[in-house]
Structure formats: C-alpha cells, structure tokens
Motif scaffolding. Structure first.
Motif, PDB file in Angstrom:
ATOM      1  N   LEU A   1     -12.677  -1.273   0.374  1.00  0.00           N
ATOM      2  CA  LEU A   1     -12.394  -2.378  -0.546  1.00  0.00           C
ATOM      3  C   LEU A   1     -13.687  -2.715  -1.274  1.00  0.00           C
ATOM      4  CD1 LEU A   1     -10.166  -4.645   1.754  1.00  0.00           C
ATOM      5  CD2 LEU A   1      -9.448  -2.849   0.158  1.00  0.00           C
TER       6      LEU A   1
ATOM      7  N   THR B   1     -11.572  -3.843 -14.802  1.00  0.00           N
ATOM      8  CA  THR B   1     -10.852  -4.679 -13.852  1.00  0.00           C
ATOM      9  C   THR B   1     -10.403  -5.996 -14.484  1.00  0.00           C
ATOM     10  OG1 THR B   1     -12.959  -5.558 -13.036  1.00  0.00           O
ATOM     11  CG2 THR B   1     -11.968  -3.719 -11.797  1.00  0.00           C
TER      12      THR B   1
ATOM     13  N   MET C   1      -6.521  -4.660 -10.101  1.00  0.00           N
ATOM     14  CA  MET C   1      -7.312  -3.868  -9.165  1.00  0.00           C
ATOM     15  C   MET C   1      -7.018  -2.396  -9.439  1.00  0.00           C
ATOM     16  SD  MET C   1      -7.155  -6.180  -5.686  1.00  0.00           S
ATOM     17  CE  MET C   1      -5.404  -6.576  -5.701  1.00  0.00           C
TER      18      MET C   1
ATOM     19  N   ILE D   1      -9.640   2.091   4.252  1.00  0.00           N
ATOM     20  CA  ILE D   1      -9.677   1.922   2.799  1.00  0.00           C
ATOM     21  C   ILE D   1     -10.954   1.168   2.427  1.00  0.00           C
ATOM     22  CG2 ILE D   1      -8.550   0.915   0.772  1.00  0.00           C
ATOM     23  CD1 ILE D   1      -5.891   1.210   2.185  1.00  0.00           C
TER      24      ILE D   1
ATOM     25  N   ILE E   1       0.825  -1.210   0.000  1.00  0.00           N
ATOM     26  CA  ILE E   1       0.000   0.000   0.000  1.00  0.00           C
ATOM     27  C   ILE E   1       0.859   1.259   0.000  1.00  0.00           C
ATOM     28  CG2 ILE E   1      -0.261   0.045   2.508  1.00  0.00           C
ATOM     29  CD1 ILE E   1      -2.863   1.073  -0.186  1.00  0.00           C
TER      30      ILE E   1
ATOM     31  N   MET F   1     -11.711  -4.043  -6.466  1.00  0.00           N
ATOM     32  CA  MET F   1     -11.059  -5.355  -6.518  1.00  0.00           C
ATOM     33  C   MET F   1     -11.467  -6.186  -7.721  1.00  0.00           C
ATOM     34  SD  MET F   1     -11.139  -6.338  -2.439  1.00  0.00           S
ATOM     35  CE  MET F   1     -12.944  -6.273  -2.301  1.00  0.00           C
TER      36      MET F   1
ATOM     37  N   TYR G   1      -6.756   1.307  -7.619  1.00  0.00           N
ATOM     38  CA  TYR G   1      -6.689   2.134  -6.418  1.00  0.00           C
ATOM     39  C   TYR G   1      -7.097   3.555  -6.781  1.00  0.00           C
ATOM     40  CZ  TYR G   1      -4.577   5.006  -2.711  1.00  0.00           C
ATOM     41  OH  TYR G   1      -4.354   5.922  -1.712  1.00  0.00           O
TER      42      TYR G   1
ATOM     43  N   ILE H   1       1.778   1.835  -3.571  1.00  0.00           N
ATOM     44  CA  ILE H   1       0.593   2.267  -4.319  1.00  0.00           C
ATOM     45  C   ILE H   1       0.299   3.739  -4.038  1.00  0.00           C
ATOM     46  CG2 ILE H   1      -1.907   1.950  -4.563  1.00  0.00           C
ATOM     47  CD1 ILE H   1      -1.437  -1.047  -3.952  1.00  0.00           C
TER      48      ILE H   1
ATOM     49  N   GLU I   1      -9.702   6.643   0.522  1.00  0.00           N
ATOM     50  CA  GLU I   1      -9.065   5.697  -0.390  1.00  0.00           C
ATOM     51  C   GLU I   1     -10.016   4.545  -0.735  1.00  0.00           C
ATOM     52  OE1 GLU I   1      -4.507   5.330   0.712  1.00  0.00           O
ATOM     53  OE2 GLU I   1      -5.746   5.381   2.533  1.00  0.00           O
ATOM     54  N   TYR I   2      -9.864   4.050  -1.952  1.00  0.00           N
ATOM     55  CA  TYR I   2     -10.651   2.925  -2.450  1.00  0.00           C
ATOM     56  C   TYR I   2      -9.728   1.933  -3.143  1.00  0.00           C
ATOM     57  CZ  TYR I   2     -14.486   6.405  -2.253  1.00  0.00           C
ATOM     58  OH  TYR I   2     -15.379   7.371  -1.864  1.00  0.00           O
ATOM     59  N   LEU I   3     -10.111   0.669  -3.113  1.00  0.00           N
ATOM     60  CA  LEU I   3      -9.476  -0.325  -3.962  1.00  0.00           C
ATOM     61  C   LEU I   3     -10.588  -1.128  -4.626  1.00  0.00           C
ATOM     62  CD1 LEU I   3      -6.728  -1.394  -4.895  1.00  0.00           C
ATOM     63  CD2 LEU I   3      -6.888  -3.135  -3.099  1.00  0.00           C
TER      64      LEU I   3
END
Length: 315
Positions: free
Chosen positions: A291, A152, A226, A289, A53, A240, A228, A56, A236-238
């Motif tokens: 997810l 994705t 993924m 974060i 992370i 997936m 980010y 990233i 923050e976002y991920l």
C-alpha cells in the motif's frame, strides 16, 4: 476611609474573579479548538467504501499482455510538517513529506507514469524545504516517453508536472484523466491546451493495461482515484494517492487533521474515513499488497530497500 478601601478591595476582587472566569473560558475554547482541528478522528459508525480486491484482481486480468516488470520512483521534493497535521491525534514532531512520481516499465519498453510532481515555481509556492531540479527534469523526460499518464488526483503536486510540460498538447493524447480531474477549476491549464481532449469516465474500476486498474475513490478530491498494479512476478501494489498520505493513516485508521481536510483541502472527510477503514481491513487481510502512500518518505525508503520500488527514473 476604611469604607472606601473596603469598597475598592471588593471591586478589585470582582474584576479579578471576572478576569479569571474569562481566562478559563478562553482556555476551554482554545482546548476545544485544538481538539477539533488536530485530534478529532471519530470514525463513522455506518457506511462503507467498496474496496473489493477480488474484483480488482479480476479487472487486472482483463487486458491481455505481459505485466510490468519494474516500478521506479522519482522524488521531486521534501517538506517537514507536524505529524499531527497529517495523522490526526498523534504527535507534534516533524515528518518528511515527499512528492513522488512512479514509472511502470513493461516488456518491450512501454511505460505508464503515475503522478507527475511539480516544477520549482509551484514547489516554492507550496513552501517545500527541498526541491530536486534534476529529478524534475527526469520526470519531464519520462512524460515525453510515456505510453500512458495517470494521476491519483488533481492537486498540483501530483498533476503539475504534466500541466507545466512544454509538450502538454502532445502528452494529453496519452493521458487518462477522469472528468473531475479534467474539470478542476483551481488548475491553471495553458490557454487552448485542453481543446479536443475527452476525459475518461468510469463507475468503479477501469483496467488500462495488463495488471493496471484505476479504482475510483472520490473524497480527498472529487477526482481522487487509487491505482492497482500487479507486477509480472505477482507482487501487488495499491498507489493510494492522498486517500492515505502516510502509511500511519491506514495503520492507525487516523486521517489528516481537520485543519488540513476541512480548511486547507476541503476533503469529504467521511468518504476519506470510510476509504481509510477499508484500506485498514485490506492491509490486515492481504499483508503482501504494498500500500503506497501519497507522501510518506519513510514508506518510500522502505519499499526501495525491499526491492518493491527502484530509486530514480533510469533506462
């Protein structure tokens, strides 16, 4: 006569015993098959997926400019599927699987689309329970206005909206696909539409806009990644994708069942497990974060209620 009757009784007992053994053997084989297809979730004892992370976040700061202020979600379809199919070793109750598209809106009006849904024809082929044609039209309009388009992974319910757009040739000039996504032989690209397009190869991380980083994650498909996102306010976002279709894949460290991964999707099961384990550790270390799973209706609704996502593609 008594000897004949005794002999017949003995033969019947032998056949009953043999039948009982055969039924027991079939029951054992069935139990093994059910366990193998739906319950087995033994995690690898070695190996790791490098979900760094700090790296990233560093990549997210590499491109200058203002970060996205709003993230919208559009849901194009719903399907009710057994939980155990999507989260191995759980229950047989039904869960709502959605197909979502996301739009990042930046200051000045530039946008990035993450995933593109699919059209009614492909949705029907996928046997969805409910398809939203109005949402599909809004996704098509958002594609036409997008600054960048990313997916994705290369499955139709994520890339299909792009492939069936009447403006595909023009959209590809603003689309970032990695080589594996571009080369997938299962996708029906319109004749001549790919001429001149160059896929974008990268090793691990690729920043594409302020606060937005592509993160390589081959496993569910060869081209899986993924995404980010860091919003302007620091959230923050991920995203997936189908590395984790459901929030419970990460929470429980249970991936999709073997029926889905091995026979329907042809995943690299070990790679997906290592990625899921890494996501589980990230969730524990960085609970703020968001997810974002690939198909989880409950998680989508929760993010909307929390203000992390805005429902619908609105200007």
């Amino acid at each position: 006569m008594a000897a004949i009757a005794t002999g017949s009784s003995s033969i019947r007992r032998r056949w009953v015993r043999r039948l009982g053994i055969a039924v027991l053997a079939l029951a054992v084989l069935l139990a093994i098959a059910v366990y193998w297809f739906f319950y087995d979730n033994r995690l690898p004892a070695s190996g790791s997926y490098p979900l760094d992370i700090a790296a990233i976040r560093g990549a997210a700061s590499r491109l200058p400019g203002e970060e996205a202020r709003t993230i919208q979600v559009e849901t194009v379809s719903h399907s009710l599927e057994p939980r155990i199919a999507m989260i191995a070793g759980t229950g047989w109750d039904k869960i709502d699987l959605v197909r979502n598209s996301y739009r990042l809106i930046f200051p000045g009006g530039s946008t990035i689309l993450i995933d593109t849904g699919f059209d009614a024809k492909d949705a029907a082929a996928g046997k969805v329970d409910r398809f939203d044609e109005a949402a599909h039209r809004r996704i098509l309009a958002a594609l036409d206005g997008a600054t960048h388009i990313v997916v994705t992974h290369e499955h139709l319910d994520h890339i299909g909206g792009l492939l069936t757009s009447p403006h595909l040739r023009a959209l590809l000039r603003r689309t970032i696909l990695n080589p594996e996504q571009f080369a997938d032989t299962h996708l029906a690209w319109p004749s001549g539409s790919r001429a001149g397009f160059r896929p974008t190869a990268y090793a691990a991380l690729l920043p594409i806009a302020p606060g937005v980083v592509l993160v390589r994650a081959p496993g569910h498909t060869p081209g899986s990644q993924m995404i980010y996102v860091r919003r302007a306010d620091g959230q923050e976002y991920l995203f997936m994708g189908d590395t984790a279709s459901s929030a419970d894949n990460v929470r429980l460290q249970r991936i999709r069942s073997r029926l889905v991964t091995d026979f329907m999707g042809h995943d690299d099961r070990r790679a997906v497990m290592l990625q899921t384990m890494a996501l589980h550790r990230l969730a524990a270390a960085e609970p703020r974060i968001a997810l974002v799973p690939g198909h989880d209706a409950v998680a989508t609704d929760s993010f909307v209620r929390q203000g992390l996502l805005s429902r619908g593609f609105r200007h």
